[in-house]
Motif scaffolding. Sequence first.
Motif, PDB file in Angstrom:
ATOM      1  N   MET A  37       5.798 -77.201 104.731  1.00  0.00           N
ATOM      2  CA  MET A  37       4.363 -77.506 104.758  1.00  0.00           C
ATOM      3  C   MET A  37       3.511 -76.246 104.726  1.00  0.00           C
ATOM      4  N   SER A  38       4.108 -75.120 105.138  1.00  0.00           N
ATOM      5  CA  SER A  38       3.356 -73.865 105.105  1.00  0.00           C
ATOM      6  C   SER A  38       3.614 -73.109 103.805  1.00  0.00           C
ATOM      7  N   GLY A  39       4.266 -73.759 102.856  1.00  0.00           N
ATOM      8  CA  GLY A  39       4.545 -73.092 101.589  1.00  0.00           C
ATOM      9  C   GLY A  39       5.470 -71.900 101.750  1.00  0.00           C
ATOM     10  N   CYS A  60      -3.204 -72.669  99.909  1.00  0.00           N
ATOM     11  CA  CYS A  60      -2.646 -71.830 100.976  1.00  0.00           C
ATOM     12  C   CYS A  60      -1.211 -72.229 101.319  1.00  0.00           C
ATOM     13  N   SER A  61      -0.817 -73.448 101.058  1.00  0.00           N
ATOM     14  CA  SER A  61       0.579 -73.858 101.233  1.00  0.00           C
ATOM     15  C   SER A  61       1.200 -74.247  99.885  1.00  0.00           C
ATOM     16  N   LYS A  62       0.679 -73.670  98.815  1.00  0.00           N
ATOM     17  CA  LYS A  62       1.188 -73.919  97.450  1.00  0.00           C
ATOM     18  C   LYS A  62       1.123 -75.398  97.061  1.00  0.00           C
ATOM     19  N   LYS A 102       1.794 -77.836  99.052  1.00  0.00           N
ATOM     20  CA  LYS A 102       2.860 -78.593  99.719  1.00  0.00           C
ATOM     21  C   LYS A 102       2.441 -79.169 101.063  1.00  0.00           C
ATOM     22  N   GLY A 103       1.299 -78.730 101.564  1.00  0.00           N
ATOM     23  CA  GLY A 103       0.890 -79.168 102.894  1.00  0.00           C
ATOM     24  C   GLY A 103      -0.236 -80.187 102.865  1.00  0.00           C
ATOM     25  N   HIS A 105      -2.371 -79.650 106.789  1.00  0.00           N
ATOM     26  CA  HIS A 105      -1.318 -78.654 107.036  1.00  0.00           C
ATOM     27  C   HIS A 105      -1.672 -77.310 106.420  1.00  0.00           C
ATOM     28  N   PHE A 143      -1.898 -73.272 107.044  1.00  0.00           N
ATOM     29  CA  PHE A 143      -1.239 -72.270 107.903  1.00  0.00           C
ATOM     30  C   PHE A 143      -1.598 -70.876 107.416  1.00  0.00           C
ATOM     31  N   SER A 144      -1.686 -69.946 108.342  1.00  0.00           N
ATOM     32  CA  SER A 144      -1.834 -68.533 107.967  1.00  0.00           C
ATOM     33  C   SER A 144      -1.238 -67.679 109.081  1.00  0.00           C
ATOM     34  N   PRO A 145       0.092 -67.570 109.084  1.00  0.00           N
ATOM     35  CA  PRO A 145       0.711 -66.834 110.202  1.00  0.00           C
ATOM     36  C   PRO A 145       0.245 -65.393 110.308  1.00  0.00           C
ATOM     37  N   TRP A 161      -1.284 -71.059 113.166  1.00  0.00           N
ATOM     38  CA  TRP A 161       0.012 -71.730 113.028  1.00  0.00           C
ATOM     39  C   TRP A 161      -0.128 -73.213 112.685  1.00  0.00           C
TER      40      TRP A 161
END
Lengths: 325, 369
Positions: free
Chosen positions: A104-106, B124-126, B128-129, B133, B135-137, B142
């Motif tokens: 989900m985070s790619g 940001c998640s290609k 997929k999210g 969803h 994310f940017s760790p 998170w």
Amino acid sequence: MSQLTYREAVRHALAEELTRDPNVVVMGEEVGQFQGAYKVTQGLLEKFGPKRVADTPISEAGFIGMGIGASMLGVRPVMELMFWSFYSVAFDQILNNAANVRYMSGGQINCPIVIRGPANGGTNVGATHSHTPENILAAHPGVKVVVPSTPYDAKGLLKSAIRDNDPVFFLENTVLYGEKGEVPDEEYLIPLGKADVKREGKDLTIVTYGRPVIQSLVAAELLAKEHDISVEVVDLRTIRPLDIDTVLASVRKTHRVLVVEEQKPFCGVGAQLTYMIQAEAFDDLDAPIGRLCTIDAPAIYSPPVEAEQLPNPQRILKAALALLD
Amino acid sequence: MSKKPSATIEQKPTASNTSHGQAPINAALTQAQKIELFSQMVRIRRFEERSHRAYTGKNAAGGANIGGFLHLYNGQEAIAVGCCSLMGKHDHVITAYRDHGHAIAVGMDTKALMAELYGKVTGCSKGKGGSMHFFSPERNYWGGHGIVGGQIPLGVGLAYGVKYKGHKGSAMAFMGDGAVNQGAVHEAYNLAALWNLPCIFVIENNGYSMGTSQARSSAGDLAKRAEGYGMAWGVCEGHDVYEVRATMDKFLKIAREECKPAVVEIRTYRYRGHSVADPDNTYRTKTEIEDYRRTKDPIQVFQTALIAEGVLTTESAEKIDEAARAEAEAAADFADASPYPTPEDIQKDVYWESDNPDQRTSQGRLFFN
């Protein structure tokens, strides 16, 4: 080589990895002061201290989720479930968070967590404590599932699991904890996803994993002695990734297959295996693929009857003979 | 103070509440920093409005721009902006599915966010999210989590990781008022308090867990439940970014310095439905929404305060708003022009090992088709 019990082999793997990598922590219910509900973690608290070996409250969703969150930051938690049966209490954490967060985070976040504990029947603890969820776990892309049958395999596979950057679910067996086997004194790793031919044979392949490996070896010995049948026993050791190539090589040699699993039949690991064998080795088969599972009902308590509900050497022997008729 | 702000909207002047602007953490802000906070809030508002338009509109091929759910943050902007503005190097954030505001507040690129909504590979998640969803760790963000309350144990894990590594930091674990009744949240409370983990549980109380009002879903006071775990707690108003910052600063300092968790309830309101699919006319009235907008809109409140302080003028505020609209429009254009992922991308980003085949140690098949 030393003779170690399965329990000791798991403990040695934990101790070696705790020593090797300061990011490894062991957490779970009763793993520290109590010395482990099944004594797998005995002595680890004394050796490594409470920062590395931590007792959690009975709170599976909470502490498994905490471990997953910590793993996203680079901690490598090895979480003990006292029984894998309790996974259902932490189901959302295990299968929504651990299994999905990388996707989900790619691909930005990894989840290098190990969740380990016993998953088996045969100890007369009834249906709530006898689940074998390897099929349910392995149905989720993103996770790895390991089910070792011997002390040697348990140690080498657990060390690999702890070093793995993906979530690994490691299913042990309380009936096997006291079983002894040879374990090298020097360090070794066994790669996940590599099956092991535990006995070579030419008439029939038994594909299995976990405790039924031991039972299949007993059955194979009886089949050789009493029926002059040569059985090959393939121990998958890892369910996902799956070493189907070793299975297929054996099928091409013996042309007959019996899948044995301590699972209920419906949507079990054997269902996937039999599909793959027929799809990829149809012309090599001389008979329909046989399958021996736990009898399809919740785990019965009654001790002598539970032994009959599960795979056992006599049931395996009968199923093998039926295939060879 | 009204116990249920969503049901009984108090008439208040559209201005920053009392003395929070003078709290040290706010008094220390430069004019440029204040303008940045204001600008972030406006950018979130305009991003959400633009994404709403994209959701309800059609693309050139006549299809939907955005699929699935879209949970908008309009009305709650001061919370994400106020909280995230306090983040230091070792402070982490995790939230639920109403996650666009936090993503913008931690500094994520709105182009990548909009592209994610559009399901594009530049997201940001290609792609997929999706909306829930983000994310940017690398910005200590998170997610972005879809299951109510499911992210809260992860937040405790982030706080555990901060403490384990010996960092002076914290985790802010955001949830809505509906999440407080999930068991996982209470398990997380217990662990954080038992192990002295620097986790601030932030309840963004917008009055409704989906379509069920607080009065119909939660017994007792929300933050006060912390007392059962021996945790500190607080309540503040979420329409005043100064108040959010002053309140959170106090608890964050305790978390960082003393490794102590807390529960903070921030009272707020959402202007849109639970998600865009929510008809939003079965459980609250238009008057209720308009009353809040008129008296407590966080952007209006802050704008009035900054004009009174001489930091902003009506004209400079308008320019910021124009820039935010333009940014949102550019984000939508970028998303629209970006390609979708391909079917070959479906099985990427599943396993670390399959994405790093040269470093793979396991063998056997990872995928089964």
